[in-house]
Design a protein around this motif. Sequence first.
Motif, short mmCIF file in Angstrom:
data_model
loop_
_atom_site.label_atom_id
_atom_site.label_comp_id
_atom_site.label_asym_id
_atom_site.label_seq_id
_atom_site.Cartn_x
_atom_site.Cartn_y
_atom_site.Cartn_z
N ALA A 1 55.07 21.86 26.60
CA ALA A 1 56.35 22.20 27.24
C ALA A 1 57.50 21.47 26.55
O ALA A 1 58.55 22.06 26.27
N ASN A 2 57.30 20.19 26.23
CA ASN A 2 58.34 19.42 25.54
C ASN A 2 58.61 19.99 24.15
O ASN A 2 59.77 20.11 23.74
N GLN B 1 55.50 30.30 16.33
CA GLN B 1 56.16 29.09 15.86
C GLN B 1 55.41 27.82 16.23
O GLN B 1 55.51 26.81 15.54
N LEU B 2 54.70 27.83 17.35
CA LEU B 2 54.11 26.57 17.80
C LEU B 2 52.64 26.66 18.18
O LEU B 2 51.82 25.87 17.73
N LEU B 3 52.32 27.65 19.01
CA LEU B 3 51.02 27.57 19.69
C LEU B 3 49.84 27.94 18.80
O LEU B 3 48.79 27.32 18.88
N GLY C 1 64.19 27.81 29.66
CA GLY C 1 63.58 28.47 30.81
C GLY C 1 62.08 28.38 30.82
O GLY C 1 61.40 29.26 31.35
N VAL C 2 61.54 27.32 30.22
CA VAL C 2 60.09 27.13 30.26
C VAL C 2 59.76 26.20 31.42
O VAL C 2 60.31 25.11 31.51
N ASP D 1 48.03 17.20 33.37
CA ASP D 1 47.73 17.90 32.12
C ASP D 1 48.71 17.45 31.03
O ASP D 1 49.71 18.11 30.76
N PRO D 2 48.43 16.31 30.40
CA PRO D 2 49.36 15.77 29.40
C PRO D 2 49.53 16.69 28.20
O PRO D 2 50.62 16.77 27.61
N GLN D 3 48.47 17.42 27.84
CA GLN D 3 48.54 18.35 26.72
C GLN D 3 49.54 19.48 27.02
O GLN D 3 50.33 19.87 26.18
N GLY D 4 49.47 19.97 28.26
CA GLY D 4 50.41 21.00 28.69
C GLY D 4 51.84 20.49 28.67
O GLY D 4 52.76 21.19 28.23
#
Lengths: 81, 81
Positions: free
Chosen positions: B22-23, A64-66, B32-33, B15-18
């Motif tokens: 996550a968002n 879905q996203l990555l 639960g991420v 790590d802004p990309q990470g």
Amino acid sequence: MKARIKITLKNGVLDPQGKAIANALGALGFDGVGDVRQGKYIEVELDDTNRASAEKTVKAMCEQLLANMVIENYSFELEDA
Amino acid sequence: MKARIKITLKNGVLDPQGKAIANALGALGFDGVGDVRQGKYIEVELDDTNRASAEKTVKAMCEQLLANMVIENYSFELEDA
């Protein structure tokens, strides 16, 4: 549980970033370098402690996203925290 | 011989990309991420068939070009073609 996800371009998809790395390695004097492909590596911490359901979740995340399923493949490993 | 190289940000490096991933996962309804970290994954084909010398070459490649040793760590696996 921690998921270690690798996302790579499918075979046949042009990879200019990989080509740039191959050229740069050549310019630095590294010989015998063939094809170079660049992909993404993502680590995701999951609260889930059940391997089967975590696997399903990570699969859904990738699709879905990555990963862009048109041009990319994904693979992942799960590791107990 | 094929080298599979993972390059990750050192612990403590922002790590802004990470965070963005996550968002986005949260917005898609994945619960639960926890922490998400994004890195790079690079595959390099080497003509070298000797494992010890290939290892030395890939280490030099990572330190000179592929990883920024100030903020990134690398790890790699070698695979016989």
